[in-house]
Each structure stands twice: as structure tokens, then as C-alpha cells.
Motif scaffolding. Sequence first.
Motif, PDB file in Angstrom:
ATOM      1  N   GLN A  36       1.095  -1.172   0.022  1.00 20.16           N
ATOM      2  CA  GLN A  36       0.090  -0.029  -0.066  1.00 20.16           C
ATOM      3  C   GLN A  36       0.999   1.303  -0.125  1.00 20.16           C
ATOM      4  OE1 GLN A  36      -2.928  -0.020   3.265  1.00 20.16           O
ATOM      5  NE2 GLN A  36      -2.319  -2.361   3.362  1.00 20.16           N
ATOM      6  N   ASP A  37       0.389   2.499  -0.043  1.00 20.37           N
ATOM      7  CA  ASP A  37       1.020   3.734  -0.129  1.00 20.37           C
ATOM      8  C   ASP A  37       1.290   4.069   1.377  1.00 20.37           C
ATOM      9  OD1 ASP A  37       0.977   4.207  -2.620  1.00 20.37           O
ATOM     10  OD2 ASP A  37      -0.877   5.586  -2.665  1.00 20.37           O
ATOM     11  N   TYR A  38       0.725   3.859   2.475  1.00 17.69           N
ATOM     12  CA  TYR A  38       0.788   4.006   3.668  1.00 17.69           C
ATOM     13  C   TYR A  38       1.479   3.060   4.633  1.00 17.69           C
ATOM     14  CZ  TYR A  38      -2.213   8.153   2.708  1.00 17.69           C
ATOM     15  OH  TYR A  38      -2.786   9.195   2.052  1.00 17.69           O
ATOM     16  N   ALA A  39       1.535   1.749   4.108  1.00 17.65           N
ATOM     17  CA  ALA A  39       2.238   0.697   4.790  1.00 17.65           C
ATOM     18  C   ALA A  39       2.414  -0.562   4.144  1.00 17.65           C
ATOM     19  CB  ALA A  39       1.293   0.258   6.006  1.00 17.65           C
ATOM     20  N   THR A  40       3.339  -1.244   4.088  1.00 17.86           N
ATOM     21  CA  THR A  40       3.585  -2.701   3.779  1.00 17.86           C
ATOM     22  C   THR A  40       3.476  -3.601   4.720  1.00 17.86           C
ATOM     23  OG1 THR A  40       4.790  -1.681   2.244  1.00 17.86           O
ATOM     24  CG2 THR A  40       5.212  -3.708   2.346  1.00 17.86           C
ATOM     25  N   GLY A  41       2.786  -4.915   4.330  1.00 14.84           N
ATOM     26  CA  GLY A  41       2.456  -6.001   5.406  1.00 14.84           C
ATOM     27  C   GLY A  41       2.308  -7.280   4.774  1.00 14.84           C
ATOM     28  N   ILE A  42       1.796  -8.107   5.498  1.00 12.81           N
ATOM     29  CA  ILE A  42       1.351  -9.571   5.180  1.00 12.81           C
ATOM     30  C   ILE A  42      -0.213  -9.735   5.141  1.00 12.81           C
ATOM     31  CG2 ILE A  42       3.493 -10.304   6.021  1.00 12.81           C
ATOM     32  CD1 ILE A  42       1.705 -11.286   8.302  1.00 12.81           C
ATOM     33  N   ASN A  43      -0.369 -10.428   4.231  1.00  9.13           N
ATOM     34  CA  ASN A  43      -2.014 -11.014   3.644  1.00  9.13           C
ATOM     35  C   ASN A  43      -2.044 -12.313   3.997  1.00  9.13           C
ATOM     36  OD1 ASN A  43      -3.932 -11.406   1.559  1.00  9.13           O
ATOM     37  ND2 ASN A  43      -4.703  -9.947   2.835  1.00  9.13           N
ATOM     38  N   VAL A  44      -3.237 -12.791   4.408  1.00  5.75           N
ATOM     39  CA  VAL A  44      -3.557 -14.035   4.649  1.00  5.75           C
ATOM     40  C   VAL A  44      -4.849 -14.207   4.139  1.00  5.75           C
ATOM     41  CG1 VAL A  44      -1.709 -14.922   6.078  1.00  5.75           C
ATOM     42  CG2 VAL A  44      -3.819 -14.567   7.034  1.00  5.75           C
ATOM     43  N   SER A  45      -5.435 -15.268   3.575  1.00  7.00           N
ATOM     44  CA  SER A  45      -6.858 -15.435   3.238  1.00  7.00           C
ATOM     45  C   SER A  45      -7.181 -17.028   3.057  1.00  7.00           C
ATOM     46  CB  SER A  45      -7.323 -14.718   1.963  1.00  7.00           C
ATOM     47  OG  SER A  45      -6.525 -15.119   0.723  1.00  7.00           O
ATOM     48  N   PHE A  46      -8.584 -17.178   3.145  1.00  9.34           N
ATOM     49  CA  PHE A  46      -9.055 -18.592   2.960  1.00  9.34           C
ATOM     50  C   PHE A  46     -10.157 -18.393   2.257  1.00  9.34           C
ATOM     51  CE2 PHE A  46     -11.933 -21.851   4.398  1.00  9.34           C
ATOM     52  CZ  PHE A  46     -11.203 -23.074   4.093  1.00  9.34           C
ATOM     53  N   ILE A 146      -4.790   3.292   7.173  1.00  2.00           N
ATOM     54  CA  ILE A 146      -3.928   2.631   6.273  1.00  2.00           C
ATOM     55  C   ILE A 146      -4.584   1.400   5.409  1.00  2.00           C
ATOM     56  CG2 ILE A 146      -1.663   2.985   7.358  1.00  2.00           C
ATOM     57  CD1 ILE A 146      -1.723   0.281   8.172  1.00  2.00           C
ATOM     58  N   HIS A 147      -5.954   1.094   6.077  1.00  3.59           N
ATOM     59  CA  HIS A 147      -6.474   0.027   5.257  1.00  3.59           C
ATOM     60  C   HIS A 147      -7.592   0.702   4.365  1.00  3.59           C
ATOM     61  CE1 HIS A 147      -4.480  -3.267   7.402  1.00  3.59           C
ATOM     62  NE2 HIS A 147      -4.663  -2.482   8.471  1.00  3.59           N
ATOM     63  N   ASN A 148      -7.876   1.930   4.392  1.00  2.00           N
ATOM     64  CA  ASN A 148      -8.666   2.644   3.418  1.00  2.00           C
ATOM     65  C   ASN A 148      -8.186   3.204   2.323  1.00  2.00           C
ATOM     66  OD1 ASN A 148     -11.415   2.036   4.551  1.00  2.00           O
ATOM     67  ND2 ASN A 148     -10.866   3.447   6.325  1.00  2.00           N
ATOM     68  N   GLN A 149      -7.420   2.396   1.570  1.00  2.00           N
ATOM     69  CA  GLN A 149      -6.861   2.702   0.122  1.00  2.00           C
ATOM     70  C   GLN A 149      -6.573   1.380  -0.547  1.00  2.00           C
ATOM     71  OE1 GLN A 149      -2.584   3.685   0.805  1.00  2.00           O
ATOM     72  NE2 GLN A 149      -2.634   2.711   2.626  1.00  2.00           N
ATOM     73  N   PHE A 150      -6.115   1.876  -1.994  1.00  2.00           N
ATOM     74  CA  PHE A 150      -5.945   0.804  -2.778  1.00  2.00           C
ATOM     75  C   PHE A 150      -4.730  -0.194  -2.161  1.00  2.00           C
ATOM     76  CE2 PHE A 150      -3.511  -0.899  -6.200  1.00  2.00           C
ATOM     77  CZ  PHE A 150      -4.419  -1.504  -7.117  1.00  2.00           C
ATOM     78  N   ALA A 151      -5.024  -1.311  -2.231  1.00  2.00           N
ATOM     79  CA  ALA A 151      -3.872  -2.238  -1.847  1.00  2.00           C
ATOM     80  C   ALA A 151      -3.669  -3.295  -2.945  1.00  2.00           C
ATOM     81  CB  ALA A 151      -4.201  -2.926  -0.506  1.00  2.00           C
ATOM     82  N   LEU A 152      -2.358  -4.044  -3.059  1.00  2.00           N
ATOM     83  CA  LEU A 152      -2.024  -4.986  -3.967  1.00  2.00           C
ATOM     84  C   LEU A 152      -1.550  -6.080  -3.056  1.00  2.00           C
ATOM     85  CD1 LEU A 152      -1.903  -6.063  -6.786  1.00  2.00           C
ATOM     86  CD2 LEU A 152       0.529  -4.884  -6.534  1.00  2.00           C
ATOM     87  N   ASN A 153      -2.079  -7.201  -3.284  1.00  2.00           N
ATOM     88  CA  ASN A 153      -1.506  -8.500  -2.658  1.00  2.00           C
ATOM     89  C   ASN A 153      -0.960  -9.538  -3.546  1.00  2.00           C
ATOM     90  OD1 ASN A 153      -2.517  -7.681  -0.030  1.00  2.00           O
ATOM     91  ND2 ASN A 153      -4.664  -8.514  -0.535  1.00  2.00           N
ATOM     92  N   ILE A 154       0.278  -9.909  -3.097  1.00  2.00           N
ATOM     93  CA  ILE A 154       0.934 -10.799  -4.366  1.00  2.00           C
ATOM     94  C   ILE A 154       1.461 -11.729  -3.425  1.00  2.00           C
ATOM     95  CG2 ILE A 154       3.124  -9.571  -4.435  1.00  2.00           C
ATOM     96  CD1 ILE A 154       3.084 -10.516  -7.356  1.00  2.00           C
ATOM     97  N   GLY A 155       1.416 -13.175  -3.641  1.00  2.00           N
ATOM     98  CA  GLY A 155       2.173 -14.109  -2.784  1.00  2.00           C
ATOM     99  C   GLY A 155       1.557 -15.772  -3.432  1.00  2.00           C
TER     100      GLY A 155
END
Length: 160
Positions: A36-46, A146-155
Motif C-alpha cells: 500500500q502507499d501508507y504501509a506494507t505488510g502481510i496478507n492471509v486469506s482462506f 492505512i486499510h482505506n486505500q488501494f492495496a495490492l496483494n501478491i503471494g
Amino acid sequence: MKNILLIVALLAFSFSNAQAFEGKGDQKFQVGANIQDYATGINVSFDHGLGENISVGVSSSYALGGADGIEDLDFGDRFDLKARFNANLGNVINIDENFDLYPGLNLSLKNFGGHIGARYFFTEGFGVYTEANFPLAKYEEDSIDIHNQFALNIGAVFNL
């Protein structure tokens, strides 16, 4: 940077052999980077398949670091949890049996939003994914979240 990662992920979708979405009862687990623009982190989903082209699931993101001026984040600022609904269109658009395109909606602790993602499986149990998330309605209009913006997940994605 985001465009380069997206292009690399999409180019990776032109190889190998396994079924991307099998319908009712299909289960996918994804883990990757959240950019994201304001932060970088991890994403998990099921995701769990309910029908031939429908799945529901849960996704969570955690920001590991904030941009300049946003360093003082507590756990509530860094964490987001989403319930999600996907329309799995891989067999509808019929590009490759290993490829799944899935637009969807999500309801989170921070907002109501949408996403569009793509998965490609190299083997029966392993593949890659990329997903773009965007908010449609924020719960607190004036807050900088930080979660109210465009975000890209890749993994990576795994069949369970």
C-alpha cells in the motif's frame, strides 16, 4: 513498483498444469505481501467453494511498517479482518484450467470494499496469486486509515 509486480504475476500465469477452482467444497489458502502507499505488510486469506463459481472466505492483513509520519501505529491500526465473497470465473472465461479470475466484495472491520484477483496453479497444490483491493465505503469518513486505500496483494496459494 506496483505495476511491475502485477505484470510479473500476470506473466507467471502462462505456464503449467492443475485445476484452479473446482467448485463446491474447494478450499484455498493464500499468503503473501500486502503493498500500500501508507504501509506494507502481510496478507492471509482462506476461500471455501459453495458452488460451481461461488466461494466465500475470510482475509486478514497486518501492516508491518508505516510510511513517514505514520510510524506510531497500534495493533488496531495495523490489523484488518474481512469477510469475502468471490465469483470464480476461471471456467467461464476459459483461458486455462490452471487460471482463475475472481472479482468479489468484502466487508471488513475498516470498510466495505471490492477486490479482483487472479490465481494460477503450477501443480495440484501450489500456485501464485495477485489481488487488488479497493474501498467502496469507509466507516469513519475523516479518519486516515492505512486499510482505506488501494492495496495490492501478491503471494502463494495452496489447495487444501
